[in-house]
Scaffold this motif. Sequence first.
Motif, PDB file in Angstrom:
ATOM      1  N   UNK A  81      39.072  67.311  56.519  1.00 31.89           N
ATOM      2  CA  UNK A  81      38.523  65.972  56.664  1.00 31.89           C
ATOM      3  C   UNK A  81      38.739  65.221  55.355  1.00 31.89           C
ATOM      4  N   UNK A  82      39.622  64.234  55.360  1.00 27.15           N
ATOM      5  CA  UNK A  82      39.875  63.420  54.170  1.00 27.15           C
ATOM      6  C   UNK A  82      39.265  62.025  54.326  1.00 27.15           C
ATOM      7  N   UNK A  83      38.410  61.885  55.340  1.00 26.68           N
ATOM      8  CA  UNK A  83      37.744  60.608  55.584  1.00 26.68           C
ATOM      9  C   UNK A  83      36.421  60.510  54.857  1.00 26.68           C
ATOM     10  N   UNK A  84      35.630  59.506  55.237  1.00 29.36           N
ATOM     11  CA  UNK A  84      34.335  59.262  54.606  1.00 29.36           C
ATOM     12  C   UNK A  84      33.157  59.658  55.491  1.00 29.36           C
ATOM     13  N   UNK A  85      33.422  60.011  56.749  1.00 29.76           N
ATOM     14  CA  UNK A  85      32.369  60.427  57.680  1.00 29.76           C
ATOM     15  C   UNK A  85      32.665  61.830  58.173  1.00 29.76           C
ATOM     16  N   UNK A  86      31.655  62.488  58.721  1.00 26.29           N
ATOM     17  CA  UNK A  86      31.893  63.822  59.280  1.00 26.29           C
ATOM     18  C   UNK A  86      32.856  63.713  60.459  1.00 26.29           C
ATOM     19  N   UNK A  87      33.585  64.786  60.705  1.00 24.55           N
ATOM     20  CA  UNK A  87      34.551  64.839  61.801  1.00 24.55           C
ATOM     21  C   UNK A  87      34.187  66.014  62.697  1.00 24.55           C
ATOM     22  N   UNK A  88      34.099  65.761  63.993  1.00 25.81           N
ATOM     23  CA  UNK A  88      33.788  66.815  64.948  1.00 25.81           C
ATOM     24  C   UNK A  88      35.080  67.390  65.490  1.00 25.81           C
ATOM     25  N   UNK A  89      35.208  68.693  65.358  1.00 21.43           N
ATOM     26  CA  UNK A  89      36.406  69.384  65.844  1.00 21.43           C
ATOM     27  C   UNK A  89      36.169  69.848  67.274  1.00 21.43           C
ATOM     28  N   UNK A  90      37.087  69.473  68.148  1.00 23.99           N
ATOM     29  CA  UNK A  90      37.124  69.951  69.528  1.00 23.99           C
ATOM     30  C   UNK A  90      38.444  70.701  69.676  1.00 23.99           C
ATOM     31  N   UNK A  91      38.415  72.014  69.853  1.00 24.34           N
ATOM     32  CA  UNK A  91      39.681  72.750  69.972  1.00 24.34           C
ATOM     33  C   UNK A  91      40.653  72.163  71.002  1.00 24.34           C
ATOM     34  N   UNK A  92      40.188  71.620  72.151  1.00 28.25           N
ATOM     35  CA  UNK A  92      41.155  71.038  73.087  1.00 28.25           C
ATOM     36  C   UNK A  92      41.901  69.821  72.549  1.00 28.25           C
ATOM     37  N   UNK A  93      41.541  69.342  71.358  1.00 29.95           N
ATOM     38  CA  UNK A  93      42.292  68.246  70.739  1.00 29.95           C
ATOM     39  C   UNK A  93      43.727  68.679  70.454  1.00 29.95           C
ATOM     40  N   UNK A  94      43.944  69.976  70.240  1.00 35.88           N
ATOM     41  CA  UNK A  94      45.283  70.510  69.975  1.00 35.88           C
ATOM     42  C   UNK A  94      45.734  71.280  71.209  1.00 35.88           C
ATOM     43  N   UNK A  98      39.669  81.168  77.390  1.00 36.45           N
ATOM     44  CA  UNK A  98      38.404  81.529  76.758  1.00 36.45           C
ATOM     45  C   UNK A  98      38.340  83.034  76.704  1.00 36.45           C
ATOM     46  N   UNK A  99      38.958  83.581  75.664  1.00 37.53           N
ATOM     47  CA  UNK A  99      39.000  85.025  75.457  1.00 37.53           C
ATOM     48  C   UNK A  99      38.298  85.345  74.140  1.00 37.53           C
ATOM     49  N   UNK A 100      37.960  86.599  73.963  1.00 37.45           N
ATOM     50  CA  UNK A 100      37.392  87.045  72.697  1.00 37.45           C
ATOM     51  C   UNK A 100      38.509  87.703  71.910  1.00 37.45           C
ATOM     52  N   UNK A 101      38.761  87.173  70.710  1.00 39.15           N
ATOM     53  CA  UNK A 101      39.820  87.702  69.861  1.00 39.15           C
ATOM     54  C   UNK A 101      39.235  88.708  68.873  1.00 39.15           C
ATOM     55  N   UNK A 102      40.066  89.598  68.335  1.00 39.62           N
ATOM     56  CA  UNK A 102      39.584  90.522  67.295  1.00 39.62           C
ATOM     57  C   UNK A 102      39.028  89.746  66.098  1.00 39.62           C
ATOM     58  N   UNK A 103      38.172  90.392  65.319  1.00 42.97           N
ATOM     59  CA  UNK A 103      37.476  89.736  64.211  1.00 42.97           C
ATOM     60  C   UNK A 103      38.402  89.046  63.216  1.00 42.97           C
ATOM     61  N   UNK A 104      39.564  89.589  62.961  1.00 40.55           N
ATOM     62  CA  UNK A 104      40.442  88.980  61.947  1.00 40.55           C
ATOM     63  C   UNK A 104      41.111  87.695  62.445  1.00 40.55           C
ATOM     64  N   UNK A 105      40.931  87.359  63.717  1.00 40.41           N
ATOM     65  CA  UNK A 105      41.472  86.124  64.288  1.00 40.41           C
ATOM     66  C   UNK A 105      40.303  85.192  64.630  1.00 40.41           C
ATOM     67  N   UNK A 106      39.791  84.500  63.618  1.00 41.70           N
ATOM     68  CA  UNK A 106      38.677  83.567  63.845  1.00 41.70           C
ATOM     69  C   UNK A 106      39.138  82.442  64.756  1.00 41.70           C
ATOM     70  N   UNK A 107      38.350  82.176  65.796  1.00 45.88           N
ATOM     71  CA  UNK A 107      38.698  81.114  66.731  1.00 45.88           C
ATOM     72  C   UNK A 107      38.272  79.761  66.165  1.00 45.88           C
ATOM     73  N   UNK A 108      39.058  78.729  66.465  1.00 43.42           N
ATOM     74  CA  UNK A 108      38.689  77.373  66.076  1.00 43.42           C
ATOM     75  C   UNK A 108      37.536  76.959  66.976  1.00 43.42           C
ATOM     76  N   UNK A 109      36.409  76.622  66.381  1.00 45.77           N
ATOM     77  CA  UNK A 109      35.218  76.317  67.167  1.00 45.77           C
ATOM     78  C   UNK A 109      34.920  74.841  67.241  1.00 45.77           C
ATOM     79  N   UNK A 110      33.945  74.527  68.097  1.00 44.09           N
ATOM     80  CA  UNK A 110      33.416  73.174  68.198  1.00 44.09           C
ATOM     81  C   UNK A 110      32.439  73.001  67.042  1.00 44.09           C
ATOM     82  N   UNK A 111      32.890  72.379  65.958  1.00 47.11           N
ATOM     83  CA  UNK A 111      32.058  72.244  64.771  1.00 47.11           C
ATOM     84  C   UNK A 111      32.273  70.886  64.126  1.00 47.11           C
TER      85      UNK A 111
END
Length: 188
Positions: free
Chosen positions: A109-122, A135-148
């Motif tokens: 985020x290089x803006x001035x406000x918070x940015x909400x990530x929605x994985x379906x954006x990509x 919607x699968x569960x990946x092994x621990x070393x593959x962190x999923x991009x979350x809604x944050x």
Amino acid sequence: MKIKRTICIILLLLTITALTAGCISSTRTGQSESQYVEPVYVGYAQPKEVVGSIGEIMTSKSPTYNINWAVTDRIRGAKANAIVESGNMFNTKPYSGYEYLLYKVMVKNVGTDKYTIYPPTWEAYADGVEQTQEWVILPDKYDELGYIDIMPGASTSGWICTQVPIGSSVRIYFEPLFYDDGMVYVPI
């Protein structure tokens, strides 16, 4: 007199009902069928096409956000299938003729406000057809991009999983919920 008034009221109600139900239409003589009108872009440039590559930082801006993002890695085929299978015993095998595709997205985020990530954006498109994210569960070393949410100056990254036809040409498109700034994608 009372009967005439009742009949007039009933006829008036029937006419109003017919008009609102679309049984009677109002047209002008010589009125033509609607024709396609080319859209006019007011205040915005014509849609553009921006093509990136794996690891290349892309910048996307709108009145509400300013982010840098990149597809930093991808895994496809037998290796991706094995990763998904090892993540959880309930993960399914890919459909016949399909393979799993894992791609990692980094967002800053290089803006001035918070940015909400929605994985379906990509979204992944295989041979021009949008592929649904899995919607699968990946092994621990593959962190999923979350809604944050990420605050200004912060960055995060994570993996997204989808199935694509074996041997297909795949592009990852940036498709925000609002303020589409053209076709921005990374072929993988």
